[in-house]
Every structure is written in structure tokens, then in C-alpha cells.
Design a protein around this motif. Structure first.
Motif, PDB file in Angstrom:
ATOM      1  N   GLU A 143       0.972  -1.196   0.069  1.00  0.00           N
ATOM      2  CA  GLU A 143      -0.102  -0.188  -0.009  1.00  0.00           C
ATOM      3  C   GLU A 143       0.784   1.179   0.014  1.00  0.00           C
ATOM      4  N   PHE A 144       2.002   1.187   0.618  1.00  0.00           N
ATOM      5  CA  PHE A 144       2.967   2.194   0.751  1.00  0.00           C
ATOM      6  C   PHE A 144       4.132   2.053  -0.077  1.00  0.00           C
ATOM      7  N   SER A 145       4.440   2.921  -0.572  1.00  0.00           N
ATOM      8  CA  SER A 145       5.879   2.931  -1.352  1.00  0.00           C
ATOM      9  C   SER A 145       6.990   2.204  -0.636  1.00  0.00           C
ATOM     10  N   ASN A 183      -8.620  15.439   5.378  1.00  0.00           N
ATOM     11  CA  ASN A 183      -7.426  16.021   4.643  1.00  0.00           C
ATOM     12  C   ASN A 183      -6.113  15.460   4.997  1.00  0.00           C
ATOM     13  N   VAL A 184      -6.054  15.528   6.196  1.00  0.00           N
ATOM     14  CA  VAL A 184      -4.696  15.188   6.869  1.00  0.00           C
ATOM     15  C   VAL A 184      -4.154  14.015   6.307  1.00  0.00           C
ATOM     16  N   PHE A 187      -3.527  14.199   2.640  1.00  0.00           N
ATOM     17  CA  PHE A 187      -2.129  14.686   2.386  1.00  0.00           C
ATOM     18  C   PHE A 187      -0.838  13.630   2.606  1.00  0.00           C
ATOM     19  N   LEU A 188      -1.164  13.091   3.676  1.00  0.00           N
ATOM     20  CA  LEU A 188      -0.054  12.216   4.198  1.00  0.00           C
ATOM     21  C   LEU A 188       0.115  10.921   3.120  1.00  0.00           C
ATOM     22  N   MET A 189      -1.032  10.627   2.418  1.00  0.00           N
ATOM     23  CA  MET A 189      -0.857   9.575   1.559  1.00  0.00           C
ATOM     24  C   MET A 189      -0.575  10.144   0.052  1.00  0.00           C
ATOM     25  N   ASN A 190      -0.944  11.268  -0.104  1.00  0.00           N
ATOM     26  CA  ASN A 190      -0.868  11.701  -1.516  1.00  0.00           C
ATOM     27  C   ASN A 190       0.203  12.782  -1.917  1.00  0.00           C
ATOM     28  N   GLY A 191       0.396  13.468  -0.947  1.00  0.00           N
ATOM     29  CA  GLY A 191       1.147  14.888  -0.822  1.00  0.00           C
ATOM     30  C   GLY A 191       0.289  15.970  -1.411  1.00  0.00           C
ATOM     31  N   CYS A 192       0.862  17.042  -1.803  1.00  0.00           N
ATOM     32  CA  CYS A 192       0.111  18.235  -2.209  1.00  0.00           C
ATOM     33  C   CYS A 192       0.178  18.312  -3.786  1.00  0.00           C
ATOM     34  N   CYS A 193       0.816  17.245  -4.572  1.00  0.00           N
ATOM     35  CA  CYS A 193       0.934  17.331  -5.952  1.00  0.00           C
ATOM     36  C   CYS A 193      -0.465  17.012  -6.641  1.00  0.00           C
ATOM     37  N   VAL A 194      -0.652  17.613  -7.830  1.00  0.00           N
ATOM     38  CA  VAL A 194      -1.904  16.989  -8.553  1.00  0.00           C
ATOM     39  C   VAL A 194      -1.754  15.517  -8.656  1.00  0.00           C
ATOM     40  N   VAL A 196      -1.556  12.794 -10.698  1.00  0.00           N
ATOM     41  CA  VAL A 196      -1.419  12.651 -12.068  1.00  0.00           C
ATOM     42  C   VAL A 196      -2.328  11.545 -12.692  1.00  0.00           C
ATOM     43  N   SER A 197      -2.272  10.307 -11.771  1.00  0.00           N
ATOM     44  CA  SER A 197      -2.943   9.078 -12.420  1.00  0.00           C
ATOM     45  C   SER A 197      -4.173   9.431 -12.719  1.00  0.00           C
TER      46      SER A 197
END
Lengths: 201, 201, 201, 201
Positions: A143-145, A183-184, A187-194, A196-197
Motif C-alpha cells: 500500500e505504501f511506497s 484532509n490530513v 495529504f499524508l497519503m498523496n502529498g500536495c501534488c496534482v 497525475v494518475s
DNA sequence: GATGAATGAGTTTTCATTCAT
DNA sequence: AATGAATGAAAACTCATTCAT
């Protein structure tokens, strides 16, 4: 029977939370705590080695309950991401539910000297290990990198939660802390970037 | 000529950093700072209103330089993501380069009373505004998710950096702080989940 | 049991009188008073709010005794003139009998700041009321002139006595203070003019 | 040319009167007096040996003027009783006319240490000698009782006047001081007893 | 077990005075 | 003569901890 289980032990700790929350760390004299607890000054020293010991014990007791509750909440959950969500939500809920405790742990106890804070950090380790466990589980389950630096990630998760709660306490609890959990987590899962997928979906 | 520009003003602040880093906040007496600065005790009070004023001024001066340097680094950069990376790297670099300052800002000054910390927070606001600006830029340019809660995201970024530096200081600078910048940036951009999109690319 | 009746309360006040008389007001540090009283510095603050409180209490206690003794002496006396004589004689006797107290009240306590002296004056009022009562009695009985301005006369009587005692203290008690009582009384009753009536006798 | 006649000498003394009257003895720092006088701190020390010297000089200058004026007023007067009246009235007038000076001499300078007050008393002696002279004249002329104890009588006259003025200053100048002169003179001449002789007249 | 009176170490700040300019 | 930046000594008060009762 150990001191920890005697009624006055908890009574003094609860008194300390109230006195520190209401007066601040530097105005929380032993005599004030004794008065709040309804015991004599000297009685404090039958249950605690010294003033610092009250504060460490306070932190241990409260952090112990804190960790127990969080572990109970995440126990049955399969998904690491959902475990993380539950940790975040419970972390925020528990502190939102006890303003006095939040003030004491987020603001007041941090004014303590370095020595005390080292001991507080030892207690904190147990909580950090809970986070570590979620991270390792998530990595194993895919599930996590796989490239996560566990220590760094744990610091970032804890730092994030801690800063959010501290800001909320300093704002004098003006907004709904628990509502931020979703939201937290995102953010922790996906960061703040768009994401992409999703643009390709 | 204002006091701020007189040589002794800076001389006393540098002395305060050294004394606090070496002795701890509670053992940093005015007389020790004066001795370190090579002036008489009374001279301190020609430049600072009182002891608290030394500490606030210290934080203002150092934080001012800190922000100025970070703003200079990120100024010419187009991409918000790269701006964020540079902020992270500069934040870590500046503190890694000045162990004494790191100890003072991450550990010692936090022991100050609530009143002083409120004033410190006012100075911090300017730094948080730099983060805000990067976030807004990134959102406008489509680099960051349009659904970001600015306040929350800024708290998470700052909380992350702060916790990382504090952990590094408490570990007594045992590892390379700046080397973490890349991972930190990646986490803040992408979170800890598996980059789903990429697996489909 | 109120603090006023505890033995250490009086013990500290007596110590203060001795220390002030021997060292002077400005050299009467709290630690010196504590040492003289045979208690720790901190103990002082269990009985007195602050240093000023010691001095006010000292004056209240001593002035209280002073007034009580004078009232006892003049109580049974019929004639206002004789009451006045007894007040004068007792006033001079009491201070002549306690050189240290005389030094403290006539010289040292007057060096205190305005705030303290205002409080001292409040205590003095009770003494001035004793004088007033004698004056009113004498006027009613026809012994004193019906045209006396009470306030003014009281000020002149008190000013006279005060200046006489102060001069005696400053002369380092070189002459017999009590022996002056008769002349003082005669002056206050008859002034310095030639007794016209007698010339007609 | 002696310092006493240079313009800055008087300028500094006037500044001292104003600063002490407005701020009180213990808040009358040398730097405040210098600022009020429009000179640098160091300049004070070109005209006065030290701070105490300012205060002594202030008292000498003002007391000198005081005595000169009183002597001028009583000079041509024949009767000792009338001389005494004029001394009383001038004493009250001069202080009633200069509130700041009255505050300084009656209240503030008395807070000075014993050493300074001893020097002040030396200056006062000249005034006391004026009183003595009136008394001796009156005794010689048969106006005053031949049995007067000069020292005692002088103390009583001065004590009376001093107390009256001090009371007036402490009342914050609420009533007409000079109007009291007549009554004061009558009291000092005749005391407070019923004027027996007159009843026979 | 409980009490609470007593202890005493420790630090910021002010301000009269100096002296190089 | 005038300046004013620099000096450094000095004291009240707090509060964690003890221990006789």
C-alpha cells in the motif's frame, strides 16, 4: 499495592493537569497542585519523587491511555491506509475531547527543561512505534511506497499531526479539529501534488 | 543610528546564541551573556529593554536572515515544486550549517514562557507566509491540487520540517540533515502511498 | 490563630527594630533582619507580604502599644491640662526608655518612600485623635480657649513633641528627655509670652 | 568666578527641584535632572561633586534665600512678638508661594540618608539662630517669659511650623496656609489655655 | 499515612560616576 | 567646557523539598 494504583496518585495527576492548564507551566507550583488535589504539600512527596516526577508521570499516564486507545481503534483494521486514517482521527479526537490535556501536552510541558523533555521523548517512542508498525505493514502489503525512509516518514507524520494540534490549541480551539482528519490523511497519503494518475483515468 | 545597527547590538545577540546553546535556556544568565559578549552587565540594558528583549531580538534577527536567504534562493525559480524543494533544502542547510543556532531555536527557546513564545510566533508568521505563497502559486499553475486547504497544508509542511530538524538536533547531529531534503520533498509532493499512476504508465 | 499572634511575627519585628537602629534604614536588608531574628530569609515571607509590610507592621505594633499606654495613663485624669501633661510625659518617657525604637521612628522610618509614609500616617491618625479628644474635652470644660482651631492646635502639639524628640535623638540622647515634660507642658498651655495675669497678681 | 555664580549651577539646581517635586526623591536620577537642565549627565559633575552635593547645594541655596528674606522682613520691627509674627507669616508665605519647593523640602529631601540629613541640619542651624535671636530679644525686652529654655522653645516653634507646613503639603495644598499665621502666632505666644489674665481685665 | 512550617539558594536590573573624545 | 557610552555592585523574593509531629 503500588503507588500508581492508589487513589491519591491519580488525584494528584488530575490536579496537576488542571493547575498547569489554568495557570501555565511556570505558575504551577507544587503547593498549588497540592491544594487542587486536596492534600498537603508534603503528601505529594509520598507519591512522587519530586516535581519533575509528577510531570513525567502525568505524561506517562496520559500517553499510555492515548496509545492504548489508538491501538484499540486500529486493531481490527486490515488496510494500512485505513489504519493510518484511524490513527489520525483518534489522535485528533482524543485531544479535541480534552482541552486541558491538549494545552498541557502541546504548550505547557514543552517549557520544561531539556532533561524532562528527554524523558518525555522516551514515552513518546511507544507512540512512534505504533506509527512505524503501520508504515511497515503498509510497505509489506504494497500500500505504501517501498522506498519510504521509515524514520523520516514517521517524523513527518508525527510532526504534521503535532503542528496541527498545536496550531489548533494556540488558536484557542476556534475550529473543528477532528474534521481535518480526512484532509490530513489525504495529504499524508498523496502529498500536495496534482494526482497525475487520476488525470489519465 | 538605531541600536539595531550598532556593533554591540549584534555582538550581544551572538553572545546570547553561544551561551544559550552551551548552557541551556535556564542557565543563560544575563551576566553570562555579558561576559561572553565582552561587555559589562549594565551595557546589555543600553541595547535591550530586558532579558526577554534579548531573546525576542535574537529570534527576530536570525529569523529575518533565515527568511531573507530562503526568499533569495527561491526567487528566480519558476516551478512551485522546485520552489518547495529549494525551501526545504535551504531550511535544512541553514540549520545544519549552524549547530548552535539550531539548538537554540529548536530546543532552548521553546522553554521560554508563553508570552515570549507568542512573540516568537509573530516572527514565524512571516516564514509561514512564504510557504503560503509557494502553495498558492503552485495551485494557480496547476502543479498542486486545487483542493488544498492552505492553512492545513502549510501547517503540515512546517510541522514536518520542524520535527525533522528537532529530531536531528536531539540525535546530536548524528546524520546528514541536508541529504534528507530530496525525500522530504518527495513525501510532501506525493505522500507515502504507492504512486499508482506511475504503475499504469 | 492569626499571624499577628504567632511568636515569630513579633520576633521578626523586634529584629527589624534592632537592625534598623543599628544599621540605618537603607542598610537594613531582609537577610540581615532574618539573621537577627534567627530565621531563614524565606520565613520572613511567611509572616509578611514583603519588606514594606515588615516596616508598616512594625510601626502599627509599636504605635499601637504607644497609644494604648498613653490612653491608660490619661484615662482616670479629670483635668484636660493634666491629661495633656500626662500625654507629654508619657510620650517622652516611652521614647526615652527605648532608644532603638526612638531612632527607628524619629529618623530611620522617615527615609522610607512616600507610599510607606502615607501608610505610616494612617497609623499616626489614631494618636492624633487622642490629642484631639483632650483638646475637645478641655474646650468643653473651659480649661482651653474656646477659639482653638483643633486641627491646627493638634498639629502644633504633635509638631512640638516630634521635633523635641527628634532633636534629642540626633543629639545622641545626651540630655534628659523626660525632664523637659514640665516646660513643654507649660509652653503648650501658656505660650512664650510673659504671663500677664501674674503681673497683676 | 566661582561655580556658584555660573548660570549652569543654578540651572541644574532648578532642574533638581522640578524633577524631585514631580518624580519624588527616589525617582530623581542624575540623568533625569541633567535632561531637565538641558545638559549632559557628565556636565553635572563639572558643577557638583556628586549627587548628594546637588541636594545639599539645593538646600543651601533655597534655605539661604529663605533666611535672607525672613531677616529682611523682621529687620525693622521693634517688638519681639511682632518679629515672631512676621517670621511665621513669611515662613508660611514663602512655602505657600512655591509648591514645588515645599514638596521637596517637607517631603522628598527627608527621605535622604542620615548623612545628608545631618548636613541639612547644619544649614537649618542658621534659621534656628534667627529664631533664637528673636527669643533672646523678647526675653531681654520683657516681652517673653524670663524662664524660657531657649533651645526647647526654639525646637517647639520650629517643630510647630514644620508640622503645619508638612500637613499642608500632604493635604495637597487644599487650604490657605498663610491664613493660619495669626492663630499660630497666638498659640505660640499664649498657648492653648484660657487667657486667665484677660478674664481679669 | 498525612501534615505544613521552615528552609536558603539564586538572578535580574538600576543608576551614580567616569573618562575618552 | 561638554559629552554620553560604559561600568559593575548590590538586594528582594520564590518555591521545591524536608522532617518533626
Amino acid at each position: 499495592m503500588v503507588k500508581r494504583n492508589k487513589p491519591k496518585y491519580k488525584q494528584i495527576i488530575e490536579a496537576a493537569v488542571i493547575v498547569i492548564a489554568e495557570n501555565g507551566y511556570h505558575q504551577a507550583q507544587v503547593s498549588k497542585i497540592a491544594r487542587q488535589a486536596g492534600v498537603a504539600d508534603g503528601t505529594i512527596y509520598l507519591y512522587f519523587k519530586n516535581k519533575e516526577d509528577i510531570l513525567i508521570s502525568l505524561f506517562q499516564e496520559k500517553m499510555g491511555e492515548f496509545i492504548t486507545k489508538i491501538e484499540a481503534e486500529i486493531e481490527g483494521i486490515e488496510s494500512a491506509s485505513e489504519k493510518l486514517f484511524m490513527l489520525i482521527e483518534t489522535h485528533l479526537s482524543l485531544l479535541a475531547a480534552d482541552h486541558q490535556l491538549a494545552i498541557v501536552t502541546q504548550l505547557e510541558l514543552r517549557q520544561s527543561n531539556k532533561e524532562l523533555r528527554v524523558k518525555i521523548n522516551e514515552v513518546l517512542k511507544k507512540y512512534l512505534e505504533v506509527i512505524d508498525l503501520i508504515l511497515r505493514t503498509g510497505m509489506e502489503k504494497g500500500e505504501f511506497s517501498k522506498e519510504l525512509d521509515i524514520r523520516l516518514t514517521r517524523q513527518m507524520i508525527f510532526g504534521t499531526l503535532d503542528e496541527i494540534v498545536t496550531s489548533w490549541v494556540m488558536s484557542e480551539h476556534k475550529y473543528d479539529l477532528v474534521a481535518l482528519a480526512k484532509n490530513v490523511h489525504h495529504f499524508l497519503m498523496n502529498g500536495c501534488c496534482v494526482p497525475v494518475s487520476k488525470t489519465y483515468q
